[in-house]
Every structure is written in structure tokens, then in C-alpha cells.
Design an enzyme around this catalytic site. Structure first.
Site, mmCIF file in Angstrom:
data_model
loop_
_atom_site.group_PDB
_atom_site.id
_atom_site.type_symbol
_atom_site.label_atom_id
_atom_site.label_comp_id
_atom_site.label_asym_id
_atom_site.label_seq_id
_atom_site.Cartn_x
_atom_site.Cartn_y
_atom_site.Cartn_z
ATOM 1 N N ASN A 96 -7.841 -7.531 9.965
ATOM 2 C CA ASN A 96 -7.948 -8.241 8.688
ATOM 3 C C ASN A 96 -8.050 -9.755 8.813
ATOM 4 O O ASN A 96 -7.945 -10.468 7.819
ATOM 5 C CB ASN A 96 -6.756 -7.897 7.792
ATOM 6 N N ASP A 132 -11.936 0.643 6.770
ATOM 7 C CA ASP A 132 -11.720 1.157 8.139
ATOM 8 C C ASP A 132 -10.652 2.247 8.202
ATOM 9 O O ASP A 132 -10.432 2.833 9.262
ATOM 10 C CB ASP A 132 -11.418 0.011 9.125
ATOM 11 N N ALA A 187 3.164 1.165 8.106
ATOM 12 C CA ALA A 187 2.656 0.001 7.358
ATOM 13 C C ALA A 187 1.259 0.269 6.833
ATOM 14 O O ALA A 187 0.639 -0.603 6.209
ATOM 15 C CB ALA A 187 2.648 -1.223 8.261
ATOM 16 N N ARG A 220 0.518 -11.616 2.607
ATOM 17 C CA ARG A 220 -0.240 -11.782 3.850
ATOM 18 C C ARG A 220 -0.985 -13.115 3.917
ATOM 19 O O ARG A 220 -1.616 -13.408 4.938
ATOM 20 C CB ARG A 220 -1.223 -10.609 4.049
ATOM 21 N N HIS A 224 -8.524 0.243 2.632
ATOM 22 C CA HIS A 224 -9.500 -0.535 3.413
ATOM 23 C C HIS A 224 -10.556 0.440 3.915
ATOM 24 O O HIS A 224 -10.224 1.580 4.291
ATOM 25 C CB HIS A 224 -8.851 -1.150 4.671
ATOM 26 N N ASN A 273 0.870 -1.186 0.000
ATOM 27 C CA ASN A 273 0.000 0.000 0.000
ATOM 28 C C ASN A 273 0.902 1.229 0.000
ATOM 29 O O ASN A 273 2.090 1.124 0.340
ATOM 30 C CB ASN A 273 -0.983 -0.037 1.193
ATOM 31 N N ARG A 304 -8.948 -4.175 -1.885
ATOM 32 C CA ARG A 304 -8.620 -5.429 -1.202
ATOM 33 C C ARG A 304 -9.763 -6.445 -1.214
ATOM 34 O O ARG A 304 -9.518 -7.635 -1.322
ATOM 35 C CB ARG A 304 -8.216 -5.142 0.246
ATOM 36 N N CYS A 312 -7.035 -0.855 13.024
ATOM 37 C CA CYS A 312 -6.430 -1.993 12.310
ATOM 38 C C CYS A 312 -5.746 -2.962 13.276
ATOM 39 O O CYS A 312 -5.586 -4.128 12.956
ATOM 40 C CB CYS A 312 -5.363 -1.518 11.329
HETATM 41 N N1 ARG Z 1 0.243 -3.359 5.838
HETATM 42 C C1 ARG Z 1 -1.085 -3.847 6.014
HETATM 43 C C2 ARG Z 1 -1.723 -4.116 4.659
HETATM 44 O O1 ARG Z 1 -1.453 -3.389 3.736
HETATM 45 C C3 ARG Z 1 -1.893 -2.867 6.810
HETATM 46 C C4 ARG Z 1 -3.271 -3.364 7.137
HETATM 47 C C5 ARG Z 1 -4.106 -2.341 7.852
HETATM 48 N N2 ARG Z 1 -5.309 -2.907 8.277
HETATM 49 C C6 ARG Z 1 -6.535 -2.342 8.175
HETATM 50 N N3 ARG Z 1 -7.528 -2.931 8.702
HETATM 51 N N4 ARG Z 1 -6.713 -1.225 7.528
HETATM 52 O O2 ARG Z 1 -2.486 -5.040 4.499
#
Ligand code: ARG
Length: 266
Positions: A69, A168, A254, A88, A166, A20, A137, A260
């Protein structure tokens, strides 16, 4: 305390790849000590207001700390995520095992359609509907599937800004049909759907949005957030919330903040 929260200690947290825009240029730049401290300073107050449970990470899962997630809980079912990025995907069996061991029935979605759990699917505070984010995503087909399988109302929102990949990161359902959100993250139709299906909205500025102010955790009447401008804090206080700023700068590298770092269910 009937709110359950799942968190994952940041033992192996770091920015080791980029999936991201927040992660670009941050590879290897996380201050691990500071990350540990920020995580503890967030975990501690949360555990005074909710039943916080832990899942332990394994090496090679630097993003597992973002438990939002992991998937989605629906009654006694756990619906595991199917991560979009291979980086992931190795988290999936860990989360599934944790929920299976806790006695949840595992409800698998079809393979090869990405779904990133409570990062993109947010129930209204009274659980009357699900807000569903998609494009980056979570595949919007999942929204249709969830509506059918779970027999619930789903409002499908289209995310257009890669910094807010995302739901959230830019949208937070509050009590009594109020929603906190960043219009710049959505297409016009989605903004319209949000306005039509809420009693009131509180929109955030670019500055608050990029400080991930919408990535807030609501417990009782407390909103735990990474940062919020004076004016946003005033608006939230006027709605009856108390704002607790808990900085998580290392996790922002990140692309994630407070919400998150948690996964909650009743
Ligand atoms: N580095 C993670 C990703 O890109 C961050 C996830 C953040 N989570 C969230 N629920 N927004 O997947």
C-alpha cells in the site's frame, strides 16, 4: 534478479484498530513472536529470487508492514498513496522519503482522493494494462486520472465485498493474460470485464478466497501463497507454476497476506 521488492519488518506490527472486517475482534491478539517468525520465513525465500530491500517502520505504524500500500512505481516516478483511513496516513511520509532517497521523482496525486497503491492497482504481467480496484479504499476517480496521467489502459473494477477491500486480496494477474480471481468479490460488470480482457481465468472457491489465496506473489514461476486447496494447486501446476505455501496467519488478523507484505517493481 531484476525484480525489486520492498518489505518492512514487523517490529511494530499488531492489530491496534479496526479498518476492515478481518481486524474486528483481533485487537491485541497478534502473537508478535510468531508474526516475526512468519515474516522471516517469507522474507528468506523471496530474497533468494528477488532483490529485497527494506524500509524500517516507526512506532505507531502497525500496518506499515503491508508495503503493497505504499504507492505505485511508474518508470522513474513514485506515486505515493493517500490512505483512506487516518490510522494509516502517518505511513505516507516514510514511504515517500524512502523512494525519494532512492532517486525516484515523486508524482503527487490530488489531495483528498484516496488511493492505496499496489493494493488496488495491479499491472498485467506484461504491463500492457493496469487492473484497478475501487470503492472501499481507492476512489474510482483515481482510475481515470491514472489512465490520463500515465497514458495507459486502465480497467476499472468495482469491489463489493468488504472482506475483499483491496484488489490484491481477490485478484492476481499471472503470465500470458491469465488471471486468478474470486468472482464473489466483484459486481457483475467487473466479472464481465475480467473475462473479456484475459486469455483465461482461474476462479477460486469461497474457501480459497477467504484464505487469501489470491494474495499471491509471483516470482519467476513460483507462486508464494498463504494457503491453497489441493484442487487450486493442481490448476496452478497445470499452468506451469510451482506453489510455495508460506503461512502468514498473524498478518491475516489484520486483513493481509503474502502479496500485501510486498511491493514490487522492475
Ligand atoms: N490492515 C491493513 C489495512 O486495512 C491491511 C492492508 C493489506 N494490504 C493489502 N495490500 N491488501 O489497510
Amino acid at each position: 534478479m531484476n525484480e525489486h521488492i520492498l518489505m518492512c519488518p514487523p517490529d511494530y506490527f499488531g492489530v491496534e484498530y479496526s479498518i476492515n472486517p478481518w481486524m474486528e475482534n483481533q485487537i491485541g491478539k497478534v502473537d508478535r513472536k510468531l508474526a516475526q517468525r512468519q515474516w522471516r520465513q517469507f522474507h528468506h525465500p523471496l530474497s533468494q529470487h528477488a532483490k529485497v530491500e527494506l524500509i524500517f517502520p516507526s512506532k505507531g505504524t502497525p500496518d506499515m508492514v503491508f508495503t503493497a500500500n505504499c504507492g505505485m512505481v511508474w518508470g522513474s516516478n513514485f506515486i505515493p498513496s493517500r490512505f483512506r483511513h487516518p490510522q494509516r496516513q502517518s505511513e505516507e511520509p516514510h514511504f515517500t522519503k524512502w523512494f525519494r532517497d532512492k532517486g525516484f521523482d515523486i508524482l503527487d496525486l490530488p489531495e483528498n482522493i484516496s488511493f492505496e497503491g499496489a493494493g488496488d492497482i495491479l499491472p498485467a504481467y506484461d504491463s500492457s494494462l493496469l487492473w484497478a480496484g475501487g470503492s472501499f479504499r481507492t476512489n474510482p476517480e483515481i482510475h481515470v486520472l491514472l489512465a490520463r496521467e500515465l497514458n495507459c489502459r486502465v480497467i476499472s473494477l468495482h469491489l463489493i465485498n468488504p472482506h475483499f477491500y483491496h484488489l490484491d486480496t481477490c485478484f492476481c494477474p499471472l503470465k500470458e493474460g491469465v488471471v486468478l480471481y474470486y468472482p464473489g468479490a466483484f459486481d457483475q460488470l467487473s466479472c464481465h470485464l475480467i473475462e473479456q480482457n484475459t486469455n483465461k481465468t482461474i476462479t477460486v472457491s469461497d474457501e480459497d478466497a477467504y484464505n487469501l489465496a489470491c494474495n499471491a506473489v509471483l516470482i519467476d514461476n513460483i507462486l508464494f501463497m498463504n494457503s491453497a486447496s489441493e484442487s487450486l494447486q493442481e490448476k496452478l501446476k497445470a499452468e506451469g507454476y510451482s506453489v510455495r505455501i508460506v503461512g502468514v496467519s498473524e498478518f491475516m488478523k489484520a486483513g493481509g497476506a503474502n502479496k500485501c507484505l510486498t511491493f514490487s517493481w522492475h
